[in-house]
Write a protein that holds these residues in place. Structure first.
Motif, mmCIF file in Angstrom:
data_model
loop_
_atom_site.group_PDB
_atom_site.id
_atom_site.type_symbol
_atom_site.label_atom_id
_atom_site.label_comp_id
_atom_site.label_asym_id
_atom_site.label_seq_id
_atom_site.Cartn_x
_atom_site.Cartn_y
_atom_site.Cartn_z
ATOM 1 N N SER A 1 0.804 -1.220 0.000
ATOM 2 C CA SER A 1 0.000 0.000 0.000
ATOM 3 C C SER A 1 0.837 1.270 0.000
ATOM 4 O O SER A 1 0.334 2.335 -0.344
ATOM 5 C CB SER A 1 -0.941 0.001 1.206
ATOM 6 O OG SER A 1 -0.195 -0.085 2.403
ATOM 7 N N ASP A 2 2.113 1.180 0.395
ATOM 8 C CA ASP A 2 2.969 2.368 0.396
ATOM 9 C C ASP A 2 4.443 1.949 0.301
ATOM 10 O O ASP A 2 4.771 0.763 0.354
ATOM 11 C CB ASP A 2 2.717 3.225 1.631
ATOM 12 C CG ASP A 2 2.912 2.471 2.944
ATOM 13 O OD1 ASP A 2 3.607 1.440 2.952
ATOM 14 O OD2 ASP A 2 2.359 2.914 3.962
ATOM 15 N N MET A 3 5.327 2.925 0.162
ATOM 16 C CA MET A 3 6.754 2.643 -0.020
ATOM 17 C C MET A 3 7.357 1.956 1.207
ATOM 18 O O MET A 3 8.230 1.101 1.079
ATOM 19 C CB MET A 3 7.517 3.928 -0.337
ATOM 20 C CG MET A 3 8.959 3.685 -0.713
ATOM 21 S SD MET A 3 9.220 2.485 -2.038
ATOM 22 C CE MET A 3 8.743 3.437 -3.439
ATOM 23 N N LYS A 4 6.883 2.292 2.391
ATOM 24 C CA LYS A 4 7.389 1.652 3.610
ATOM 25 C C LYS A 4 7.140 0.143 3.550
ATOM 26 O O LYS A 4 8.023 -0.655 3.842
ATOM 27 C CB LYS A 4 6.709 2.256 4.839
ATOM 28 C CG LYS A 4 7.155 1.646 6.137
ATOM 29 C CD LYS A 4 6.427 2.265 7.308
ATOM 30 C CE LYS A 4 6.804 1.558 8.599
ATOM 31 N NZ LYS A 4 6.042 2.033 9.746
ATOM 32 N N GLU B 1 12.147 -8.827 3.657
ATOM 33 C CA GLU B 1 11.698 -10.198 3.874
ATOM 34 C C GLU B 1 12.187 -11.111 2.761
ATOM 35 O O GLU B 1 12.636 -12.230 3.008
ATOM 36 C CB GLU B 1 10.171 -10.261 3.936
ATOM 37 C CG GLU B 1 9.568 -9.725 5.201
ATOM 38 C CD GLU B 1 8.048 -9.816 5.200
ATOM 39 O OE1 GLU B 1 7.498 -10.730 4.543
ATOM 40 O OE2 GLU B 1 7.418 -8.970 5.846
ATOM 41 N N MET B 2 12.110 -10.642 1.533
ATOM 42 C CA MET B 2 12.534 -11.452 0.390
ATOM 43 C C MET B 2 14.030 -11.711 0.421
ATOM 44 O O MET B 2 14.487 -12.792 0.043
ATOM 45 C CB MET B 2 12.123 -10.771 -0.910
ATOM 46 C CG MET B 2 10.627 -10.787 -1.141
ATOM 47 S SD MET B 2 10.133 -9.936 -2.631
ATOM 48 C CE MET B 2 10.849 -10.993 -3.880
ATOM 49 N N GLU B 3 14.820 -10.724 0.879
ATOM 50 C CA GLU B 3 16.274 -10.914 0.965
ATOM 51 C C GLU B 3 16.624 -12.034 1.927
ATOM 52 O O GLU B 3 17.605 -12.744 1.733
ATOM 53 C CB GLU B 3 16.952 -9.616 1.409
ATOM 54 C CG GLU B 3 17.005 -8.560 0.330
ATOM 55 C CD GLU B 3 17.614 -7.258 0.805
ATOM 56 O OE1 GLU B 3 17.930 -7.117 2.003
ATOM 57 O OE2 GLU B 3 17.762 -6.361 -0.032
ATOM 58 N N VAL C 1 6.678 -1.635 0.840
ATOM 59 C CA VAL C 1 7.504 -2.183 -0.243
ATOM 60 C C VAL C 1 8.897 -2.503 0.284
ATOM 61 O O VAL C 1 9.447 -3.576 0.028
ATOM 62 C CB VAL C 1 7.580 -1.199 -1.434
ATOM 63 C CG1 VAL C 1 8.636 -1.638 -2.440
ATOM 64 C CG2 VAL C 1 6.228 -1.050 -2.098
ATOM 65 N N LYS C 2 9.472 -1.583 1.051
ATOM 66 C CA LYS C 2 10.816 -1.799 1.603
ATOM 67 C C LYS C 2 10.827 -2.955 2.592
ATOM 68 O O LYS C 2 11.765 -3.763 2.600
ATOM 69 C CB LYS C 2 11.312 -0.513 2.261
ATOM 70 C CG LYS C 2 11.634 0.566 1.256
ATOM 71 C CD LYS C 2 12.110 1.833 1.922
ATOM 72 C CE LYS C 2 12.404 2.897 0.876
ATOM 73 N NZ LYS C 2 12.897 4.132 1.489
ATOM 74 N N GLU C 3 9.786 -3.070 3.423
ATOM 75 C CA GLU C 3 9.703 -4.172 4.381
ATOM 76 C C GLU C 3 9.598 -5.511 3.652
ATOM 77 O O GLU C 3 10.258 -6.483 4.026
ATOM 78 C CB GLU C 3 8.501 -3.980 5.302
ATOM 79 C CG GLU C 3 8.667 -2.848 6.294
ATOM 80 C CD GLU C 3 7.401 -2.563 7.094
ATOM 81 O OE1 GLU C 3 6.410 -3.310 6.942
ATOM 82 O OE2 GLU C 3 7.412 -1.589 7.862
#
Length: 61
Positions: free
Chosen positions: A21-24, A32-34, A26-28
């Motif tokens: 829903s927002d850039m924050k 997680e994917m890393e 997206v970064k989180e």
């Protein structure tokens, strides 16, 4: 609106929404994917393998 399409209220968020829903967020999700194991790591370390049908379907695109 095209025939057969359902009308949705603008303020309704589906329970299965998978978009950030927002850039924050997206970064989180990126962090997680890393931390997730790659397919090769899963095969080598945990002896888990992909579904061959899904793997074939992914190559067709």
């Amino acid at each position: 609106m095209e025939e057969g399409m359902k009308s949705l209220k603008k303020n309704v968020v589906p329970e299965n929404s998978s978009m950030a829903s927002d850039m924050k967020q997206v970064k989180e999700l990126g962090k997680e994917m890393e931390r997730m194991d790659t397919g090769q790591e899963l095969q080598e370390e945990k002896h888990l393998y992909t579904d061959p049908i899904q793997e074939l379907n992914g190559q067709e695109k």
